[in-house]
Write an enzyme that holds these catalytic residues in place. Structure first.
Site, PDB file in Angstrom:
ATOM      1  N   TYR A 145       0.836  -1.197   0.000  1.00 42.40           N
ATOM      2  CA  TYR A 145       0.000   0.000   0.000  1.00 42.40           C
ATOM      3  C   TYR A 145       0.876   1.254   0.000  1.00 42.40           C
ATOM      4  O   TYR A 145       0.646   2.188  -0.774  1.00 42.40           O
ATOM      5  CB  TYR A 145      -0.922  -0.007   1.214  1.00 42.40           C
ATOM      6  CG  TYR A 145      -1.820   1.201   1.327  1.00 42.40           C
ATOM      7  CD1 TYR A 145      -2.960   1.322   0.540  1.00 42.40           C
ATOM      8  CD2 TYR A 145      -1.533   2.229   2.232  1.00 42.40           C
ATOM      9  CE1 TYR A 145      -3.792   2.428   0.646  1.00 42.40           C
ATOM     10  CE2 TYR A 145      -2.354   3.334   2.340  1.00 42.40           C
ATOM     11  CZ  TYR A 145      -3.482   3.428   1.548  1.00 42.40           C
ATOM     12  OH  TYR A 145      -4.302   4.535   1.658  1.00 42.40           O
ATOM     13  N   LYS A 149       1.079   4.253  -2.832  1.00 41.80           N
ATOM     14  CA  LYS A 149       0.804   5.664  -2.565  1.00 41.80           C
ATOM     15  C   LYS A 149       2.025   6.543  -2.806  1.00 41.80           C
ATOM     16  O   LYS A 149       1.892   7.712  -3.177  1.00 41.80           O
ATOM     17  CB  LYS A 149       0.268   5.826  -1.140  1.00 41.80           C
ATOM     18  CG  LYS A 149      -1.107   5.197  -0.928  1.00 41.80           C
ATOM     19  CD  LYS A 149      -2.149   5.757  -1.904  1.00 41.80           C
ATOM     20  CE  LYS A 149      -3.536   5.200  -1.664  1.00 41.80           C
ATOM     21  NZ  LYS A 149      -4.545   5.770  -2.588  1.00 41.80           N
TER      22      LYS A 149
END
Length: 271
Positions: A145, A149
């Site tokens: 994740y 990002k």
């Protein structure tokens, strides 16, 4: 003004859709789950519901072309669709890696690429990509994740450079943890403890108010919420060794905060 919002059936996307509709904007609300999208928004006259899998580049092209065919020009794109899968390096599952990168990274790139041509031609427009405070903090435990990002931040800054000469702004919006179903998915997961290490979680309405307020009005290159976390994140970004030296303390704090009121959602936060 027409605003296209991805992930509009729930979470941040739904909060932004509701607030934008209340302000009188005309919304193209998109989501993979068309049934949920229509149940939520079909009664509102200024919201147009469209099925969209953000991982499908041709789907993006067809959506933009179809809107232009009926005279709808996208003034603002808000890329809110996103997923999170936790996991330690060495234990990561290929399916989780693929899903995270396909939705969080390729979905953003496909969307920006699809709308940018029209915005460049019209020499106006604003693209808002929802990153995360994890765009600055490379968080162990939610490794993939964080990687996704970070990639959204890098792409957004580069795209801003490409599009600025044409009058098109690109903003990377990075919120801290938000009281949505995604946060609830992480509660009790030791790998995701760093998500809970701050003072509190934001409400989805706080995020929507920032996006439709100062971000839409000022068109900044980056906007982190809370601002203090953004500043601290940039410091940790500059000194990653220092950041990693603090991880164990932060993780312990996050484990304690799993049950903290500051991270508890209202029922409607997770719809």
């Amino acid at each position: 003004m027409h605003i296209l919002i991805t992930g509009a059936a729930n979470g941040i996307g739904a909060a932004v859709t509701a607030m934008a509709a209340g302000k009188g904007y005309r919304i193209i609300a998109t989501d993979l789950d068309m049934d949920a999208l229509q149940r939520r928004w079909q009664a509102l006259p200024n919201i147009r519901c469209q099925a969209l899998d953000v991982r499908d580049a041709q789907g993006w092209t067809d959506l933009v072309a179809g809107l232009e065919h009926v005279g709808i020009e996208i003034d603002v794109l808000i890329n809110a669709a996103g997923v999170l899968r936790s996991g330690q390096t060495g234990e990561l599952k290929q399916a989780d890696i693929d899903l995270t990168m396909d939705v969080n990274v390729k979905g953003v790139i496909f969307g920006v690429n699809a709308v940018a041509a029209g915005m460049k031609r019209r020499r106006r427009g604003h693209i808002i990509n929802i990153g995360s405070i994890a765009s600055l903090y490379a968080t162990p435990g939610t490794t993939t994740y964080a990687a996704s990002k970070f990639a959204v931040r890098g792409f957004s800054i580069a795209a801003a450079g490409d599009l600025r000469p044409f009058g098109v702004a690109v903003t990377l919006f990075g919120p801290g943890p938000v009281k949505t179903a995604m946060l609830e998915q992480q509660r009790g997961d030791a790998d995701a403890a760093l998500t809970f290490s701050g003072a509190r979680a934001l409400s989805a309405d706080e995020v929507a108010a920032a996006i439709l307020g100062p971000v839409l009005r000022k068109r900044p290159l980056e906007y982190f919420l809370p601002a203090r976390e953004g500043l601290l994140g940039k410091l940790c970004n500059a000194f990653p060794g220092f950041f990693l030296s603090q991880v164990d303390k932060a993780r312990a704090r996050g484990l304690r905060n799993f049950t903290a009121d500051a991270y508890r959602p209202r029922d409607e936060d997770c719809q």
